[in-house]
Motif scaffolding. Sequence first.
Motif, PDB file in Angstrom:
ATOM      1  N   GLN A   1       0.826  -1.201   0.000  1.00  0.00           N
ATOM      2  CA  GLN A   1       0.000   0.000   0.000  1.00  0.00           C
ATOM      3  C   GLN A   1       0.871   1.266   0.000  1.00  0.00           C
ATOM      4  N   ILE A   2       1.839   1.298   0.893  1.00  0.00           N
ATOM      5  CA  ILE A   2       2.695   2.478   0.988  1.00  0.00           C
ATOM      6  C   ILE A   2       3.520   2.650  -0.279  1.00  0.00           C
ATOM      7  N   GLY A   3       3.997   1.536  -0.856  1.00  0.00           N
ATOM      8  CA  GLY A   3       4.782   1.616  -2.083  1.00  0.00           C
ATOM      9  C   GLY A   3       3.977   2.162  -3.252  1.00  0.00           C
ATOM     10  N   ALA A   4       2.729   1.686  -3.393  1.00  0.00           N
ATOM     11  CA  ALA A   4       1.883   2.163  -4.491  1.00  0.00           C
ATOM     12  C   ALA A   4       1.587   3.650  -4.345  1.00  0.00           C
ATOM     13  N   VAL A   5       1.283   4.081  -3.128  1.00  0.00           N
ATOM     14  CA  VAL A   5       1.003   5.498  -2.897  1.00  0.00           C
ATOM     15  C   VAL A   5       2.248   6.336  -3.164  1.00  0.00           C
ATOM     16  N   ALA A   6       3.428   5.855  -2.770  1.00  0.00           N
ATOM     17  CA  ALA A   6       4.666   6.606  -2.981  1.00  0.00           C
ATOM     18  C   ALA A   6       4.972   6.754  -4.466  1.00  0.00           C
ATOM     19  N   ILE A   7       4.711   5.700  -5.258  1.00  0.00           N
ATOM     20  CA  ILE A   7       4.984   5.776  -6.697  1.00  0.00           C
ATOM     21  C   ILE A   7       4.066   6.790  -7.370  1.00  0.00           C
TER      22      ILE A   7
ATOM     23  N   TYR B   1       1.919   3.144 -15.537  1.00  0.00           N
ATOM     24  CA  TYR B   1       2.086   4.225 -14.580  1.00  0.00           C
ATOM     25  C   TYR B   1       1.267   5.450 -14.989  1.00  0.00           C
ATOM     26  N   TYR B   2       1.253   5.731 -16.298  1.00  0.00           N
ATOM     27  CA  TYR B   2       0.503   6.900 -16.756  1.00  0.00           C
ATOM     28  C   TYR B   2      -1.006   6.705 -16.573  1.00  0.00           C
ATOM     29  N   SER B   3      -1.457   5.456 -16.643  1.00  0.00           N
ATOM     30  CA  SER B   3      -2.875   5.187 -16.383  1.00  0.00           C
ATOM     31  C   SER B   3      -3.213   5.449 -14.918  1.00  0.00           C
ATOM     32  N   LEU B   4      -2.294   5.052 -14.051  1.00  0.00           N
ATOM     33  CA  LEU B   4      -2.524   5.304 -12.619  1.00  0.00           C
ATOM     34  C   LEU B   4      -2.377   6.780 -12.291  1.00  0.00           C
ATOM     35  N   ARG B   5      -1.451   7.449 -12.974  1.00  0.00           N
ATOM     36  CA  ARG B   5      -1.191   8.862 -12.681  1.00  0.00           C
ATOM     37  C   ARG B   5      -2.331   9.747 -13.180  1.00  0.00           C
ATOM     38  N   ALA B   6      -3.142   9.256 -14.132  1.00  0.00           N
ATOM     39  CA  ALA B   6      -4.233  10.067 -14.675  1.00  0.00           C
ATOM     40  C   ALA B   6      -5.246  10.438 -13.604  1.00  0.00           C
ATOM     41  N   ASN B   7      -5.445   9.555 -12.634  1.00  0.00           N
ATOM     42  CA  ASN B   7      -6.399   9.826 -11.548  1.00  0.00           C
ATOM     43  C   ASN B   7      -5.715   9.471 -10.223  1.00  0.00           C
ATOM     44  N   LYS B   8      -4.949  10.415  -9.694  1.00  0.00           N
ATOM     45  CA  LYS B   8      -4.163  10.129  -8.490  1.00  0.00           C
ATOM     46  C   LYS B   8      -5.046   9.739  -7.308  1.00  0.00           C
ATOM     47  N   PHE B   9      -6.086  10.553  -7.074  1.00  0.00           N
ATOM     48  CA  PHE B   9      -6.915  10.313  -5.898  1.00  0.00           C
ATOM     49  C   PHE B   9      -7.614   8.958  -5.995  1.00  0.00           C
TER      50      PHE B   9
ATOM     51  N   THR C   1      -8.171   3.423  -4.233  1.00  0.00           N
ATOM     52  CA  THR C   1      -8.369   2.029  -4.612  1.00  0.00           C
ATOM     53  C   THR C   1      -7.331   1.125  -3.971  1.00  0.00           C
ATOM     54  N   PHE C   2      -6.064   1.518  -4.041  1.00  0.00           N
ATOM     55  CA  PHE C   2      -5.013   0.710  -3.423  1.00  0.00           C
ATOM     56  C   PHE C   2      -5.224   0.603  -1.915  1.00  0.00           C
TER      57      PHE C   2
END
Length: 225
Positions: A122-128, A148-156, A161-162
């Motif tokens: 959890q902490i690793g995914a949030v940090a990335i 990564y860009y798919s995840l970065r599109a909607n940070k919140f 989710t993670f």
Amino acid sequence: MDRTQLLLLGLPLLLFFSDLLTLFTPPPPPPPKPIPHSHHHLPPPSVTKENLDFPSQTSGVGGIGLGNTVNINFCASCSYRGSAVTMKKMLDTAFPGIDVVLANYPPSLPKRLLAKVVPFFQIGAVAIVVAGEHIFPMLGVIAPPAWYYSLRANKFGTIATFWLLGNAAQSFLQSSGAFEVYLNDELVFSKLNEGRFPGEIELKDLISKRLTSTGIVDGLGNLWS
């Protein structure tokens, strides 16, 4: 000076002179002490100390379940504590003197180890997601992967989710689903084997049969059944 000014000036002067009179006036003599009257006090009647020690009486009446222990090991993370407390109250009432111990039934060792690893993911995914693409060169990756860009599109949404999935996985790994009842270290009922909770009357009958079959006696020395 009008009357109001005279009144305001005369009242403090009156109080000042009354304090002076009180200060220099000798105190009144103390009241005369009462003359003590001699009374004939009779000595207290001598009481002959008799042997008032009653013979010690020990009540031989003991509880039906005295000397027996029921262990209810339940899954604490599954919210089974309320059922365990209800069963404890029922057994305390049905078998006076019995010792009912409540304890958590831990999951298996692999599940416990995995539950400790989940927070790191959890902490690793949030940090990335928060650190951005600058963290990948530190990890030895030159260009960020496409996901990564798919995840970065909607940070919140990604962080939520993670976090929610991690908490659900951790709760699942920490749960054992157990509600195991033991009488003197002997298994009486197992939710893991039966796949259900025991009924109050059912559990009472199971404990009663075990006490009878093992020849449990009450405080009067009678076999209880």
